[in-house]
Design an enzyme around this catalytic site. Structure first.
Site, PDB file in Angstrom:
ATOM      1  N   HIS A 281      13.645 -47.845 -23.972  1.00  0.00           N
ATOM      2  CA  HIS A 281      14.255 -48.573 -24.681  1.00  0.00           C
ATOM      3  C   HIS A 281      15.272 -49.539 -24.500  1.00  0.00           C
ATOM      4  O   HIS A 281      16.345 -49.029 -24.855  1.00  0.00           O
ATOM      5  CB  HIS A 281      14.484 -47.785 -25.663  1.00  0.00           C
ATOM      6  CG  HIS A 281      14.089 -48.557 -27.461  1.00  0.00           C
ATOM      7  ND1 HIS A 281      14.162 -48.089 -28.427  1.00  0.00           N
ATOM      8  CD2 HIS A 281      14.670 -49.564 -27.267  1.00  0.00           C
ATOM      9  CE1 HIS A 281      13.509 -48.427 -29.507  1.00  0.00           C
ATOM     10  NE2 HIS A 281      14.146 -49.512 -29.318  1.00  0.00           N
TER      11      HIS A 281
ATOM     12  N   HIS B  60      16.163 -54.044 -24.710  1.00  0.00           N
ATOM     13  CA  HIS B  60      15.559 -55.294 -25.784  1.00  0.00           C
ATOM     14  C   HIS B  60      16.439 -56.285 -24.956  1.00  0.00           C
ATOM     15  O   HIS B  60      17.531 -56.305 -24.636  1.00  0.00           O
ATOM     16  CB  HIS B  60      16.316 -55.337 -26.958  1.00  0.00           C
ATOM     17  CG  HIS B  60      15.378 -54.832 -28.228  1.00  0.00           C
ATOM     18  ND1 HIS B  60      14.656 -54.891 -28.894  1.00  0.00           N
ATOM     19  CD2 HIS B  60      15.843 -53.140 -28.429  1.00  0.00           C
ATOM     20  CE1 HIS B  60      13.631 -53.995 -29.511  1.00  0.00           C
ATOM     21  NE2 HIS B  60      14.743 -53.253 -29.637  1.00  0.00           N
TER      22      HIS B  60
ATOM     23  N   ASN C  11      17.293 -59.064 -25.022  1.00  0.00           N
ATOM     24  CA  ASN C  11      18.444 -60.164 -25.322  1.00  0.00           C
ATOM     25  C   ASN C  11      19.459 -59.402 -25.345  1.00  0.00           C
ATOM     26  O   ASN C  11      20.548 -60.067 -26.017  1.00  0.00           O
ATOM     27  CB  ASN C  11      18.123 -61.239 -26.878  1.00  0.00           C
ATOM     28  CG  ASN C  11      17.442 -62.181 -25.617  1.00  0.00           C
ATOM     29  OD1 ASN C  11      18.184 -62.867 -24.830  1.00  0.00           O
ATOM     30  ND2 ASN C  11      15.638 -62.687 -25.990  1.00  0.00           N
TER      31      ASN C  11
ATOM     32  N   HIS D 294      20.321 -65.742 -29.345  1.00  0.00           N
ATOM     33  CA  HIS D 294      19.096 -66.543 -29.710  1.00  0.00           C
ATOM     34  C   HIS D 294      19.387 -67.867 -29.075  1.00  0.00           C
ATOM     35  O   HIS D 294      18.658 -68.700 -28.397  1.00  0.00           O
ATOM     36  CB  HIS D 294      18.166 -66.290 -30.069  1.00  0.00           C
ATOM     37  CG  HIS D 294      17.201 -64.768 -30.207  1.00  0.00           C
ATOM     38  ND1 HIS D 294      16.272 -64.370 -31.328  1.00  0.00           N
ATOM     39  CD2 HIS D 294      17.049 -64.344 -29.209  1.00  0.00           C
ATOM     40  CE1 HIS D 294      16.017 -63.143 -30.852  1.00  0.00           C
ATOM     41  NE2 HIS D 294      16.155 -63.176 -29.360  1.00  0.00           N
TER      42      HIS D 294
ATOM     43  N   SER E 211      11.046 -57.612 -24.773  1.00  0.00           N
ATOM     44  CA  SER E 211      10.981 -58.509 -25.311  1.00  0.00           C
ATOM     45  C   SER E 211      10.382 -59.390 -26.329  1.00  0.00           C
ATOM     46  O   SER E 211       9.319 -59.730 -25.951  1.00  0.00           O
ATOM     47  CB  SER E 211      12.182 -59.582 -23.941  1.00  0.00           C
ATOM     48  OG  SER E 211      12.679 -60.721 -24.002  1.00  0.00           O
TER      49      SER E 211
ATOM     50  N   ASP F 164       8.002 -59.167 -33.338  1.00  0.00           N
ATOM     51  CA  ASP F 164       9.021 -58.813 -34.135  1.00  0.00           C
ATOM     52  C   ASP F 164       8.189 -59.091 -35.653  1.00  0.00           C
ATOM     53  O   ASP F 164       7.243 -60.419 -36.215  1.00  0.00           O
ATOM     54  CB  ASP F 164      10.013 -59.909 -34.349  1.00  0.00           C
ATOM     55  CG  ASP F 164      10.974 -60.132 -35.278  1.00  0.00           C
ATOM     56  OD1 ASP F 164      10.680 -59.741 -36.371  1.00  0.00           O
ATOM     57  OD2 ASP F 164      11.730 -60.593 -34.806  1.00  0.00           O
TER      58      ASP F 164
ATOM     59  N   HIS G  37       9.077 -49.489 -33.514  1.00  0.00           N
ATOM     60  CA  HIS G  37      10.129 -48.308 -34.146  1.00  0.00           C
ATOM     61  C   HIS G  37      10.098 -47.735 -35.275  1.00  0.00           C
ATOM     62  O   HIS G  37       8.987 -49.189 -35.969  1.00  0.00           O
ATOM     63  CB  HIS G  37      11.229 -49.596 -34.089  1.00  0.00           C
ATOM     64  CG  HIS G  37      12.007 -49.999 -33.380  1.00  0.00           C
ATOM     65  ND1 HIS G  37      11.522 -50.860 -31.962  1.00  0.00           N
ATOM     66  CD2 HIS G  37      12.821 -50.514 -32.663  1.00  0.00           C
ATOM     67  CE1 HIS G  37      12.433 -50.741 -31.083  1.00  0.00           C
ATOM     68  NE2 HIS G  37      13.733 -51.027 -31.685  1.00  0.00           N
TER      69      HIS G  37
ATOM     70  N   GLU H 194      13.513 -46.836 -38.843  1.00  0.00           N
ATOM     71  CA  GLU H 194      14.871 -46.439 -38.514  1.00  0.00           C
ATOM     72  C   GLU H 194      15.761 -46.842 -39.683  1.00  0.00           C
ATOM     73  O   GLU H 194      17.112 -46.596 -39.996  1.00  0.00           O
ATOM     74  CB  GLU H 194      14.447 -48.197 -37.826  1.00  0.00           C
ATOM     75  CG  GLU H 194      15.670 -48.129 -36.645  1.00  0.00           C
ATOM     76  CD  GLU H 194      15.318 -49.508 -36.295  1.00  0.00           C
ATOM     77  OE1 GLU H 194      14.772 -50.561 -36.790  1.00  0.00           O
ATOM     78  OE2 GLU H 194      16.698 -50.193 -35.577  1.00  0.00           O
TER      79      GLU H 194
END
Ligand SMILES: CC(C)=CCNc1ncnc2c1ncn2[C@@H]1O[C@H](COP(=O)(O)O)[C@@H](O)[C@H]1O
Ligand SMILES: [Zn+2]
Length: 353
Positions: A23, A25, A27, A73, A105, A147, A207, A210
């Site tokens: 796990h 990401h 960025n 970003h 990503s 996303d 996810h 959370e």
């Protein structure tokens, strides 16, 4: 750069321990050093390090954490940037003793630099290929991320893109991730995209729970079912989840990716001692320690293992099993899992005294 120096004998054990990272990401994983290069490349943005990382003892609200990604970003917005950060991130994981990495990503489009979502993914795959060619000692696979903030149409587009790459990337693209601000949107709107992804053979890492408000969403998404769960912080009844959620997770034996530092710094759990690792680990449920965003949260996987061991009193044997069991939770094909098992067996005597 992490926040503790890792040079005592005990620290060496965690660094030498062969590890699996499931796990991460892209960025969120950019290191301090790479960030320095990016900041220097784009001085007009006036970005400082404290806008891209959350240091020791610092806490941020979830909202503030997501602002950090917006800043990153801006710094990573061209093919050249993506190639550089992806290669650096892979090399850093390898240097930390990670032998198998599943990077994730969210493909982005940036008009100013001509970046398309397709090229975004191709560039990450190119970075993976180059690292392999340069014999970096790590096997890397890729999960295309959706996303949740971008809604159902974008989710469906992303799934189609991921499906194309599943068929054309020589086994590098293995699955789909669902992430993004958990307080935005509802999983019911993304269900058909996720179902489609599953039907075409993409593995799902979602996810889930959370934040506390996601109980109904988790009930729904657990019916897919996902192949792995990210965080699952609020699944169990003690924190406002439910027996029914726990039962679904247990019955289907769905591994949970647990990210201690991320959850403490993002304040979804009050302290390391109260982290839900304890709840699931005690039940013998499949657990895998992960970093989430090693750059943003100033950590690495060795440190996460060490933190779990010191907080929950795990022996070195228990830590070894934890890292070895993670091989079984990867989305890699069987021959790769066998290769990793062999590697662990070879290293065991040397590292575990
Ligand atoms: C805010 C906080 C505590 C972060 C940790 N928990 C997270 N929860 C959900 N999505 C995330 C998290 N960390 C990273 N991401 C996702 O990963 C993206 C950054 O990596 P990338 O651009 O996909 O390469 C973020 O924009 C977000 O969509
Ligand atoms: Zn995450």
């Amino acid at each position: 750069m992490t926040e503790t120096s890792m040079d005592t004998e005990a620290d060496l054990f965690y660094r030498q321990l062969p590890k699996v990272e499931l796990h991460a990401h892209l960025n969120g994983s950019v290191s301090f050093e790479t960030m320095e290069t990016l900041i220097q490349r784009k001085p007009h943005l006036n970005i400082e390090h404290n806008m891209t990382a959350i240091r020791r003892g610092q806490r941020r609200t979830l909202d503030e954490c997501f602002q950090v990604f917006k800043v990153i970003h801006q710094l990573v917005d061209s093919e050249e940037d993506i190639l550089m950060v992806a290669k650096a991130v892979i090399q850093e994981f390898a240097a930390d003793g990670v032998k198998y990495l599943e990077l994730r990503s969210t493909p982005r489009e940036v008009t100013e630099t001509g970046l398309t979502k397709q090229r975004y993914i191709e560039t990450v795959l190119e970075a993976i290929r180059q690292c392999k060619q340069e014999e970096v000692d790590i096997d890397v696979r890729f999960l295309v991320a959706v996303d949740r903030r971008h809604g159902p149409e974008v989710a469906m587009e992303t799934v189609k893109l991921a499906e194309d790459f599943l068929l054309s990337s020589d086994g590098i693209v293995v699955g789909l991730d669902l992430s993004g601000d958990p307080t935005v949107g509802h999983g019911k709107d993304l269900l058909s995209a996720l179902q489609k992804a599953k039907n075409c053979g993409l593995k799902l890492s979602l996810h889930l729970s959370e934040v506390p408000s996601q109980r109904d969403e988790s009930e729904l998404l657990l019916n897919l079912p996902p192949d792995r769960i990210g965080h699952g912080t609020f699944l169990h009844p003690e924190v406002g989840g439910s027996d029914s959620l726990v039962e679904k997770v247990c019955k289907q034996n769905i591994p949970i990716e647990l990210c201690l530092t991320s959850n403490v710094k993002g304040q979804t759990v009050p302290s390391y001692e109260k982290h839900h690792f304890q709840y699931w680990y005690k039940r013998g449920h499949p657990c895998v320690l992960c970093t989430d965003d090693k750059g943003v949260f100033c950590t690495d996987l060795s440190q996460e293992y060490q933190l779990a061991a010191s907080t929950f009193g795990l022996t070195q044997e228990a830590v070894w099993s934890l890292s070895q069991q993670a091989i079984g939770y990867t989305f890699a094909p069987e021959p790769i899992k066998e290769k990793l098992e062999k590697k662990w067996a070879e290293l065991k005597q040397q590292i575990l005294q």
